[in-house]
Every structure is written in C-alpha cells, then in structure tokens.
Scaffold this motif. Structure first.
Motif, PDB file in Angstrom:
ATOM      1  N   TYR A  93       0.857  -1.180   0.000  1.00 26.59           N
ATOM      2  CA  TYR A  93       0.000   0.000   0.000  1.00 26.59           C
ATOM      3  C   TYR A  93       0.893   1.231   0.000  1.00 26.59           C
ATOM      4  O   TYR A  93       1.644   1.468   0.940  1.00 26.59           O
ATOM      5  CB  TYR A  93      -0.905  -0.012   1.228  1.00 26.59           C
ATOM      6  N   VAL A  94       0.812   2.019  -1.068  1.00 21.95           N
ATOM      7  CA  VAL A  94       1.638   3.213  -1.219  1.00 21.95           C
ATOM      8  C   VAL A  94       0.751   4.440  -1.085  1.00 21.95           C
ATOM      9  O   VAL A  94      -0.140   4.658  -1.913  1.00 21.95           O
ATOM     10  CB  VAL A  94       2.358   3.238  -2.579  1.00 21.95           C
ATOM     11  N   LEU A  95       0.971   5.222  -0.033  1.00 22.20           N
ATOM     12  CA  LEU A  95       0.253   6.478   0.141  1.00 22.20           C
ATOM     13  C   LEU A  95       1.098   7.581  -0.465  1.00 22.20           C
ATOM     14  O   LEU A  95       2.120   7.976   0.097  1.00 22.20           O
ATOM     15  CB  LEU A  95      -0.013   6.763   1.617  1.00 22.20           C
ATOM     16  N   VAL A 119       4.773   8.081   1.213  1.00 20.24           N
ATOM     17  CA  VAL A 119       5.633   8.892   0.352  1.00 20.24           C
ATOM     18  C   VAL A 119       5.172  10.345   0.444  1.00 20.24           C
ATOM     19  O   VAL A 119       4.009  10.650   0.167  1.00 20.24           O
ATOM     20  CB  VAL A 119       5.552   8.411  -1.111  1.00 20.24           C
ATOM     21  N   ASP A 120       6.063  11.246   0.846  1.00 18.50           N
ATOM     22  CA  ASP A 120       5.664  12.641   1.009  1.00 18.50           C
ATOM     23  C   ASP A 120       6.883  13.544   1.114  1.00 18.50           C
ATOM     24  O   ASP A 120       8.025  13.082   1.208  1.00 18.50           O
ATOM     25  CB  ASP A 120       4.793  12.799   2.261  1.00 18.50           C
ATOM     26  N   HIS A 121       6.609  14.853   1.102  1.00 16.53           N
ATOM     27  CA  HIS A 121       7.648  15.860   1.275  1.00 16.53           C
ATOM     28  C   HIS A 121       8.325  15.654   2.635  1.00 16.53           C
ATOM     29  O   HIS A 121       7.645  15.379   3.629  1.00 16.53           O
ATOM     30  CB  HIS A 121       7.023  17.263   1.196  1.00 16.53           C
ATOM     31  N   PHE A 144       8.794   5.074   5.562  1.00 17.64           N
ATOM     32  CA  PHE A 144       8.661   6.453   5.117  1.00 17.64           C
ATOM     33  C   PHE A 144       9.639   6.724   3.978  1.00 17.64           C
ATOM     34  O   PHE A 144      10.837   6.461   4.099  1.00 17.64           O
ATOM     35  CB  PHE A 144       8.912   7.412   6.277  1.00 17.64           C
ATOM     36  N   VAL A 145       9.106   7.272   2.886  1.00 19.51           N
ATOM     37  CA  VAL A 145       9.905   7.541   1.693  1.00 19.51           C
ATOM     38  C   VAL A 145       9.756   9.026   1.364  1.00 19.51           C
ATOM     39  O   VAL A 145       8.678   9.486   0.998  1.00 19.51           O
ATOM     40  CB  VAL A 145       9.448   6.688   0.499  1.00 19.51           C
ATOM     41  N   ARG A 160      14.476   3.578  -3.642  1.00 13.51           N
ATOM     42  CA  ARG A 160      15.301   3.636  -2.439  1.00 13.51           C
ATOM     43  C   ARG A 160      14.680   2.854  -1.278  1.00 13.51           C
ATOM     44  O   ARG A 160      15.297   2.722  -0.219  1.00 13.51           O
ATOM     45  CB  ARG A 160      15.467   5.098  -1.988  1.00 13.51           C
ATOM     46  N   SER A 161      13.474   2.356  -1.493  1.00 18.03           N
ATOM     47  CA  SER A 161      12.748   1.664  -0.426  1.00 18.03           C
ATOM     48  C   SER A 161      12.750   0.163  -0.678  1.00 18.03           C
ATOM     49  O   SER A 161      13.377  -0.328  -1.617  1.00 18.03           O
ATOM     50  CB  SER A 161      11.302   2.176  -0.373  1.00 18.03           C
ATOM     51  N   SER A 162      11.981  -0.549   0.159  1.00 20.32           N
ATOM     52  CA  SER A 162      11.871  -2.002  -0.010  1.00 20.32           C
ATOM     53  C   SER A 162      10.675  -2.391  -0.878  1.00 20.32           C
ATOM     54  O   SER A 162      10.314  -3.569  -0.930  1.00 20.32           O
ATOM     55  CB  SER A 162      11.765  -2.674   1.360  1.00 20.32           C
TER      56      SER A 162
END
Length: 292
Positions: A93-95, A119-121, A144-145, A160-162
């Motif tokens: 699940y990608v927010l 995923v956010d600023h 957190f990305v 850069r994430s899993s």
C-alpha cells in the motif's frame, strides 16, 4: 508549502477529519487519530463550542462544508477500494502524498503481510513521524519515503525503499493533484505505469475545470480556492475527465471508475441529517494497470 514546514492543507484536512469524527452521528469516515495529528492551533479551534456549532450546521455543510465532505469522502472511497485489493492479496500500500493520514495506526491486523509506504515531502513527513511517535510505537510495517514531487519521480523515490516492483501495489494519491501542475500529475501516473507490476491499482482525486461549475458549487469551489490561496498552497491542477481518461489509457491503465461528486453523494452522503455533501468540483478516479 514553505521549506521546514508541514503542509498547511494537510493540517487542515486532518482538522476536518477530526471534526467529522468528533461531531457527527454515523461518520462517513472514522478517524480517531486526526485530532492528535493536526496542529495545536487547529485543536484549539476544534475545542471552541461556537465554532464547532457553525462548522456542523446545515448551512455550513451546504457551502464551505463541501470541503469537509470532499476530505472524508475521498478517504472512505480509497480505503473501501484498498480493502478489496487486500482481499485480492495485493499487499503493498503506497500512500502518495500521505500527509497526516492515520491508516498506519488504524490498519487491520487481519492483513499481517501488508507493507505500507508513506511517500511525502520530507518536512510534512518529519512532522508526521514526530506525532506518530507521541501516539505510540510506529508500526514495523510502515516505511517512510521522502520526495519532492516537483524535483523527483515516484519511481526513483520508491527505488530507495523495499517496495517490490515485481509485485502489484495499491497506490492512494489523495488531496495532492489539485496543487500540482497537470503535467506533473500525468508524469507521475506515467512513471507508475512504467514500473508498477500488472494489476497494480491507483486511486486519486482530481479537480475539474472551475468554469464547468454552476450555482452554489461554483461559489463553494471559489471559496475553497481562496482558502487554499490563503494557506499559500494554491489550486493549480485541473482536468477535463475525458482528456484525463484518454491520457491514462495511453499509459496502459484501465479506468475502472470515475466517480463524480454527485455519484459520491449518492453512495456515501445520501439523506444524511447533517446535510454534509461532497463537492462536484472534484472526482475520484480508480485505475488498474493492465497486463504487460
């Protein structure tokens, strides 16, 4: 938004979810963490009996309250679709532009394999992480990305994430496209189509052209635009549905559903005693990536 600050519209959206949860019978979307996640200034306003009375009056809910309906409606719609995706064993699940969404704290324990990517600023994200830590332990399945959408692609950030690109994912992108140049939104969707596995899904909300609105909806839309301008996060992203559909279909997406404001009202806001409504100035779009 300014460097070093959390998004003001993210704070306002959390406040609207908090007000809806605390002061509504049978809420469309129940978010018990929204009050804690918003700012102290919003919390002070939400403790004002006179303001709460105004914010939950039928007159308000038919005008400026359209924004509240939009905020809770899009969250309900996205999480309804997420539950269906989880039942189909989509476990990523990608927010996208997660803001102060509290799903990480509300997640269903019946899905132990779920991995959540927020995923956010980085400025909004740092505020969010501090607030989550104050509420307890951040769940181990949350990653957190950080990203600046105007400078970096979602694909590069997730690399850069899993996140596992060979497995389908469910992408929720709410309350963000309105503040992005339309081409930035299309570029992001194109990048999702290029790296996401077949059968991945995307749900997003988008603004339709202000000129296409009439009456109280046009007035309400104008009021919302002035409010976000005041917050220094102006609305700049608008689409015509047919043009957007054609663009995403060329990317390889199937348009599963484009839910208008009127359809949202029929589904989630029908005959409510508080008269809360969803604006017709925004649509909810559900996309599925076809097999390659």
């Amino acid at each position: 938004m300014k460097e070093g600050q959390s998004s003001r519209t993210a704070l306002a959206a959390a406040a609207l979810r908090a007000n809806h949860f605390q002061n509504t019978v049978d809420p469309v979307f129940a978010d018990p963490y929204a009050y804690a996640l918003t700012s102290p200034s919003w919390q002070k306003l939400l403790r004002s009996p006179s303001l709460v009375k105004v914010m939950n009056s039928p007159v308000f809910n038919r005008t400026l309250g359209l924004l509240s309906g939009q905020v809770v409606g899009r969250s309900r719609y996205a999480e309804d679709l997420l539950q269906q995706a989880l039942a189909r064993q989509i476990n990523q699940y990608v927010l996208v532009g997660a803001g102060l969404d509290s799903f990480a704290l509300r997640q269903n324990p019946h899905y132990p394999d779920l991995k959540i990517f927020e995923v956010d600023h980085p400025d909004t994200q740092s505020t969010k992480q501090r607030k989550l830590q104050q509420l307890g332990t951040v769940p181990a399945n949350v990653e957190f990305v950080a990203i600046d959408f105007e400078k970096e692609s979602l694909a590069d950030a997730l690399a850069r994430s899993s996140y596992q690109q060979t497995m389908p994912g469910f992408f929720s992108w709410l309350g963000t496209t309105h503040y992005l140049e339309p081409q930035t939104t299309l570029n992001t969707l194109k990048r999702i189509a290029s790296f996401a596995a077949p059968l991945s899904e995307v749900v997003l909300d988008y603004s339709i052209h202000y000129q296409e609105l009439q009456g109280i909806e046009r007035l309400g839309s104008f009021a919302v635009s002035q409010f976000t301008q005041f917050l220094k996060e102006p609305l700049i992203g608008q689409f015509r549905p047919s043009v957007l559909h054609q663009a995403v279909e060329q990317m390889g997406f199937e348009v599963v559903e484009d839910l208008s404001g009127a359809a949202m009202n029929a589904r989630y806001f029908n005959q409510r005693p508080d008269h809360i409504r969803h604006t017709i100035a925004t649509h909810l779009l559900h996309l599925r990536l076809a097999g390659h």
